[in-house]
Design an enzyme around this catalytic site. Structure first.
Site, short mmCIF file in Angstrom:
data_model
loop_
_atom_site.label_atom_id
_atom_site.label_comp_id
_atom_site.label_asym_id
_atom_site.label_seq_id
_atom_site.Cartn_x
_atom_site.Cartn_y
_atom_site.Cartn_z
N GLY A 11 0.80 -1.24 0.00
CA GLY A 11 0.00 0.00 0.00
C GLY A 11 0.82 1.27 0.00
O GLY A 11 0.30 2.35 0.24
N LEU A 12 2.12 1.17 -0.30
CA LEU A 12 2.96 2.38 -0.29
C LEU A 12 3.37 2.81 -1.70
O LEU A 12 4.27 3.63 -1.87
CB LEU A 12 4.19 2.18 0.59
CG LEU A 12 3.92 2.10 2.10
CD1 LEU A 12 5.22 1.98 2.87
CD2 LEU A 12 3.15 3.31 2.61
N GLY A 13 2.72 2.25 -2.69
CA GLY A 13 2.91 2.75 -4.05
C GLY A 13 4.21 2.34 -4.71
O GLY A 13 4.73 3.08 -5.55
N ALA B 181 5.97 4.10 -8.05
CA ALA B 181 7.26 4.80 -7.89
C ALA B 181 8.29 4.25 -8.86
O ALA B 181 9.07 5.01 -9.46
CB ALA B 181 7.74 4.68 -6.45
N ASP C 131 -2.37 6.66 -7.33
CA ASP C 131 -0.98 6.32 -6.99
C ASP C 131 0.00 6.99 -7.95
O ASP C 131 0.94 7.67 -7.53
CB ASP C 131 -0.76 4.80 -7.06
CG ASP C 131 -1.25 4.09 -5.81
OD1 ASP C 131 -2.04 4.68 -5.07
OD2 ASP C 131 -0.83 2.93 -5.60
#
Ligand code: PMV
Length: 327
Positions: free
Chosen positions: A105-107, A111, A152
């Site tokens: 869930g932190l992309g 990225a 995102d």
């Protein structure tokens, strides 16, 4: 030969995940402490199109043309070739490194996409506007997520807090605004240690929405209202007042069955340690949660989360901004 490089941050969704897939609004912010980095080293003797990909964090070490058509990295490189109007990239070694946990869930996918597109542009000596970077990363998000909202790739590209609402069938146009942040917001981000591919969590919500559209639409509307209140609270600099809104958002996320025992337990631990509110962040069913803290309470909340079983925590602050507005 010098390497061309680019980097992009992780991200957290403060409010509105899942509902954002159904055209409601959401708020997200970058997490600068974790990042993806891409280094491209030219290999002049190699044939054009001959690219070696080395991405130890996702266990990839291969030649570009051996990647399956459905691979997100392959799709980014191919789409970037179309964007830059070239048939083949000059031969190079592409190294991809990331400290962003995968399926948490932190992309991390977004990225890597954004950093790779920027590094490819730099390698070719070309400019590419943020809007196009985000659009290309969105294509790769479809491979990672199935039906992504686009939040995102957007927050990771602009690396600033955003308010995001995907266009409806009627309005078509996505509304993306840089969010005015009136005062610092201290957060503890905690990894539950349970990997949760976004595509599965999103598909589960879709199935339950199809089975019970009235209930799910009502919940998405509730989340939309929370996002609206949160936006005004963030703009007016009343960071403390975000706590109850986060906790209410978590109740709605529980109702669509994307929380689980581990997340609920960790959220409770954060609250007992003095968090003003807490919720899962991202797809849920595992992954990360966020707890609202102050600079004074953040270390204690982080410690309590680790003792309760979180595998990692990040203390981060969303800094005030002085400019909001439509992108
Ligand atoms: O990539 P994640 O796990 O942060 O999830 C993205 C947020 C969702 O709303 C669940 C999906 C989406 O595309 O917006």
């Amino acid at each position: 030969m010098p390497a061309f490089s680019a980097t992009a941050p992780g991200k957290t969704i403060l409010f509105g995940e899942h509902a954002v897939v159904y055209n409601r609004a959401a708020i997200a912010a970058p997490v600068e402490q974790v990042r993806a980095k891409v280094y491209i080293t030219p290999n002049p003797p190699g044939k054009p199109g001959n690219l070696k990909i080395d991405a130890p964090d996702i266990a990839l070490d291969c030649d570009f043309d051996t990647l399956p058509k459905t691979n997100a990295i392959r799709s980014i490189i191919e789409n970037a070739g179309v964007e830059f109007n070239i048939e083949h990239f000059p031969s190079a070694h592409i190294r991809i490194k990331s400290t962003i946990p995968i399926a948490a869930g932190l992309g991390s996918g977004a990225a890597i996409s954004v950093a790779l597109i920027r590094a490819l542009a730099s390698f070719l000596g070309r400019q590419i506007p943020d809007e196009r970077i985000s659009a290309l990363a969105y294509e790769a998000e479809k491979i990672h997520h199935g039906t992504p909202s686009g939040i995102d790739n957007t927050v990771v590209t602009y690396a600033q807090p955003i308010y995001f609402c995907k266009g409806t069938a009627k309005t078509k146009k996505t509304n993306v605004e840089l969010l005015l942040v009136g005062a610092p917001i201290s957060l503890v981000v905690a990894d539950s240690g349970v990997a949760s591919p976004t595509v599965q969590a999103v598909a589960g919500v879709r199935q339950r929405w199809q089975e019970n559209p009235h209930l799910y639409d009502k919940i998405f509307d509730n989340i939309d209202e929370i996002v609206d209140l949160a936006r005004r609270t963030i703009e007016s600099g009343k960071a403390r007042d975000l706590g109850p809104l986060m906790s209410e958002n978590q109740v709605q996320l529980q109702a669509i069955e994307v929380s689980n025992r581990q997340l609920d337990y960790l959220i409770q631990a954060a609250m007992s340690a003095g968090a003003q509110g807490a919720k899962l962040s991202g797809a849920g069913c595992g992954g990360n949660l966020i707890a609202l803290a102050t600079p004074d309470t953040a270390p204690g909340i982080s410690q309590a989360l680790l003792e309760a079983g979180a595998v990692n925590t990040i203390i981060t602050t969303i800094q005030p901004t002085n400019k909001g507005g439509v992108l």
